[in-house]
Design a protein around this motif. Sequence first.
Motif, mmCIF file in Angstrom:
data_model
loop_
_atom_site.group_PDB
_atom_site.id
_atom_site.type_symbol
_atom_site.label_atom_id
_atom_site.label_comp_id
_atom_site.label_asym_id
_atom_site.label_seq_id
_atom_site.Cartn_x
_atom_site.Cartn_y
_atom_site.Cartn_z
ATOM 1 N N ASN A 24 -5.103 -4.512 -8.561
ATOM 2 C CA ASN A 24 -6.099 -3.277 -7.681
ATOM 3 C C ASN A 24 -6.683 -3.784 -6.860
ATOM 4 O O ASN A 24 -8.011 -4.095 -7.386
ATOM 5 C CB ASN A 24 -6.350 -2.178 -8.945
ATOM 6 C CG ASN A 24 -7.087 -1.060 -8.212
ATOM 7 O OD1 ASN A 24 -6.919 -0.867 -7.005
ATOM 8 N ND2 ASN A 24 -7.310 -0.048 -8.745
ATOM 9 N N TYR A 25 -6.553 -3.760 -5.521
ATOM 10 C CA TYR A 25 -7.644 -4.502 -4.741
ATOM 11 C C TYR A 25 -8.073 -3.365 -3.696
ATOM 12 O O TYR A 25 -8.659 -3.748 -2.700
ATOM 13 C CB TYR A 25 -7.233 -5.798 -4.086
ATOM 14 C CG TYR A 25 -8.391 -6.741 -3.395
ATOM 15 C CD1 TYR A 25 -9.063 -7.406 -4.513
ATOM 16 C CD2 TYR A 25 -8.619 -6.899 -2.149
ATOM 17 C CE1 TYR A 25 -9.969 -8.371 -4.097
ATOM 18 C CE2 TYR A 25 -9.582 -7.636 -1.683
ATOM 19 C CZ TYR A 25 -10.387 -8.483 -2.705
ATOM 20 O OH TYR A 25 -11.196 -9.376 -2.133
ATOM 21 N N CYS A 26 -8.103 -2.139 -3.928
ATOM 22 C CA CYS A 26 -8.303 -1.023 -3.156
ATOM 23 C C CYS A 26 -9.677 -0.758 -2.903
ATOM 24 O O CYS A 26 -9.984 -0.829 -1.582
ATOM 25 C CB CYS A 26 -7.703 0.225 -3.807
ATOM 26 S SG CYS A 26 -5.850 0.371 -3.870
ATOM 27 N N THR A 27 -10.596 -0.876 -3.569
ATOM 28 C CA THR A 27 -11.975 -0.692 -3.545
ATOM 29 C C THR A 27 -12.607 -1.847 -2.556
ATOM 30 O O THR A 27 -13.181 -1.798 -1.471
ATOM 31 C CB THR A 27 -12.947 -0.518 -4.703
ATOM 32 O OG1 THR A 27 -12.397 0.470 -5.508
ATOM 33 C CG2 THR A 27 -14.270 -0.460 -4.328
ATOM 34 N N GLU A 28 -12.067 -3.088 -3.007
ATOM 35 C CA GLU A 28 -12.286 -4.293 -2.139
ATOM 36 C C GLU A 28 -11.999 -4.330 -0.755
ATOM 37 O O GLU A 28 -12.722 -4.835 0.077
ATOM 38 C CB GLU A 28 -12.255 -5.867 -2.954
ATOM 39 C CG GLU A 28 -12.803 -5.951 -4.026
ATOM 40 C CD GLU A 28 -12.111 -5.093 -5.176
ATOM 41 O OE1 GLU A 28 -12.203 -5.644 -6.574
ATOM 42 O OE2 GLU A 28 -11.338 -4.275 -5.030
ATOM 43 N N TRP B 239 1.047 -1.243 0.002
ATOM 44 C CA TRP B 239 -0.193 0.069 -0.094
ATOM 45 C C TRP B 239 0.907 1.192 -0.080
ATOM 46 O O TRP B 239 2.019 1.233 0.511
ATOM 47 C CB TRP B 239 -0.958 0.065 1.115
ATOM 48 C CG TRP B 239 -0.233 -0.224 2.421
ATOM 49 C CD1 TRP B 239 0.195 0.603 3.471
ATOM 50 C CD2 TRP B 239 -0.042 -1.497 3.143
ATOM 51 N NE1 TRP B 239 0.543 -0.171 4.441
ATOM 52 C CE2 TRP B 239 0.473 -1.418 4.459
ATOM 53 C CE3 TRP B 239 -0.173 -2.807 2.914
ATOM 54 C CZ2 TRP B 239 0.748 -2.245 5.065
ATOM 55 C CZ3 TRP B 239 -0.233 -3.978 3.692
ATOM 56 C CH2 TRP B 239 0.535 -3.826 4.844
ATOM 57 N N ASP C 214 -3.612 4.762 -6.450
ATOM 58 C CA ASP C 214 -3.693 5.894 -7.265
ATOM 59 C C ASP C 214 -2.529 7.142 -7.096
ATOM 60 O O ASP C 214 -2.418 8.096 -7.785
ATOM 61 C CB ASP C 214 -5.261 6.615 -6.998
ATOM 62 C CG ASP C 214 -5.294 6.957 -5.244
ATOM 63 O OD1 ASP C 214 -4.947 5.998 -4.787
ATOM 64 O OD2 ASP C 214 -5.386 8.041 -5.260
ATOM 65 N N LYS D 82 -14.232 -2.069 6.787
ATOM 66 C CA LYS D 82 -15.336 -1.903 7.380
ATOM 67 C C LYS D 82 -16.131 -2.700 8.177
ATOM 68 O O LYS D 82 -16.854 -2.667 9.295
ATOM 69 C CB LYS D 82 -16.260 -1.335 6.349
ATOM 70 C CG LYS D 82 -16.162 -0.201 5.640
ATOM 71 C CD LYS D 82 -17.125 0.395 4.498
ATOM 72 C CE LYS D 82 -16.730 1.703 3.724
ATOM 73 N NZ LYS D 82 -17.680 1.810 2.550
ATOM 74 N N GLU E 282 -3.858 -0.199 -0.752
ATOM 75 C CA GLU E 282 -4.583 1.063 -0.707
ATOM 76 C C GLU E 282 -3.475 1.908 -1.479
ATOM 77 O O GLU E 282 -2.361 1.321 -1.737
ATOM 78 C CB GLU E 282 -4.421 1.721 0.605
ATOM 79 C CG GLU E 282 -5.617 0.960 1.769
ATOM 80 C CD GLU E 282 -5.484 1.770 2.941
ATOM 81 O OE1 GLU E 282 -6.573 2.308 3.413
ATOM 82 O OE2 GLU E 282 -4.517 1.889 3.638
ATOM 83 N N GLN F 58 -11.438 -1.702 1.263
ATOM 84 C CA GLN F 58 -11.994 -0.958 1.983
ATOM 85 C C GLN F 58 -13.387 -1.482 2.681
ATOM 86 O O GLN F 58 -13.934 -1.450 3.683
ATOM 87 C CB GLN F 58 -12.494 0.398 1.108
ATOM 88 C CG GLN F 58 -11.425 1.278 0.812
ATOM 89 C CD GLN F 58 -10.437 1.786 2.240
ATOM 90 O OE1 GLN F 58 -11.154 1.899 3.205
ATOM 91 N NE2 GLN F 58 -9.356 1.451 2.134
ATOM 92 N N ASP F 59 -13.839 -2.488 1.785
ATOM 93 C CA ASP F 59 -15.130 -3.147 2.452
ATOM 94 C C ASP F 59 -14.645 -3.999 3.431
ATOM 95 O O ASP F 59 -15.327 -4.335 4.472
ATOM 96 C CB ASP F 59 -15.907 -3.862 1.113
ATOM 97 C CG ASP F 59 -16.332 -3.060 0.152
ATOM 98 O OD1 ASP F 59 -16.794 -1.799 0.562
ATOM 99 O OD2 ASP F 59 -16.683 -3.550 -1.042
#
Length: 358
Positions: free
Chosen positions: A65-69, A7, A46, A75, A43, A71-72
């Motif tokens: 690119n596993y950044c969006t997943e 990251w 970008d 959470k 993370e 973040q889930d």
Amino acid sequence: MFYTAVWCQTNEDDFKKNIPFEALAESIKRYNSKVPFYVVFLEGIDKVSEKYLSRLNEYGFNVINYCTEFQDIVKRYPNLDRFYSRYERNCLLRWIAFYNIHKNNPGKPQFWHLDSDIVLHTSLNDLARDTSGKTFMLQGCPVLLTVSNHEWFSIYEKELNELDSNIIEYSNEAFQVKDECKQRDIQLANESLYRNPIGSDQDLLEYLVSSGKIPQDTSDTIFNSNYYFIQNALAIKMWHQPQTSSKSNFTLGDNLQIKIIDKSVAFIHYQSTFTNYINTCLFLRRMRVPTALIKPIIKFKITEADFKTTFIFRVIGKLLNVYSKRNRADVIKEAMTIRGNDGIPQIVDILNLLLKLS
């Protein structure tokens, strides 16, 4: 398939200084490795340029690119997110990301993890072949973690959920059995150095391995290998006898392999403490300090997680930090260079010195 997670928190320059992918890539190509190696961005993808990402692909890495997943995933673990630093949180949660990615591979092949701060001295193909069918974390650290028993991941996820539900209570329970866990360390090629409260994924995995909660092959199985494994070169003596009864030195083999009797060193782990340590050793060698004088300066003692060096060593280290400004890649490059008349890289001399220190 091999994986590592990364990251980027600040910018590309800092990222490249902290993670020496060039050195790892050079070692992968040196031995003509063909096994896929995935770099999973959790993370900050970008914050690095497309040019650099293309370079990683040119090096032979497969970038995910596993950044969006991710973040889930974060959470799902609110207490871990609040309690731990971003670095430790990401380390704890990376195994969930790996699990999600790897289980979608057809046939669920064996999973291998390598930290990004290593230099290989063998082919990934040969390392995969040697550890095929085995499940273990190496010598108390996931610098190398191989999983053939995929229950490993579901058990880790279950234990991580329990840690998230009550970090202090979970840690207290783990700490109550620490002495018992230590009794099983040698048998399981583990080190129960975990803290209270548990401070990292390494702490958690040390506990899970030694308590028998998560699958781990025995030392006999792990060290029944063509390789001499070094998780932390500063703790090399602890794991020397289980791997070879010989008092012989490390020597240079073909194509920068490092040998000891009939075994090859799989990789060198340039983690922060070891990198800082050998940076001082290399400085003393550059200053042509005789080995007889170097040895008392670089002596150290490891007690649990404490690493204690001599006063002179600490002073030199602080001066180097202020004036030399060398990063991990710089130290690795020097460690791999040949110095003197013996024709071997300096890292080989340092390994032999560490074997003789105490």
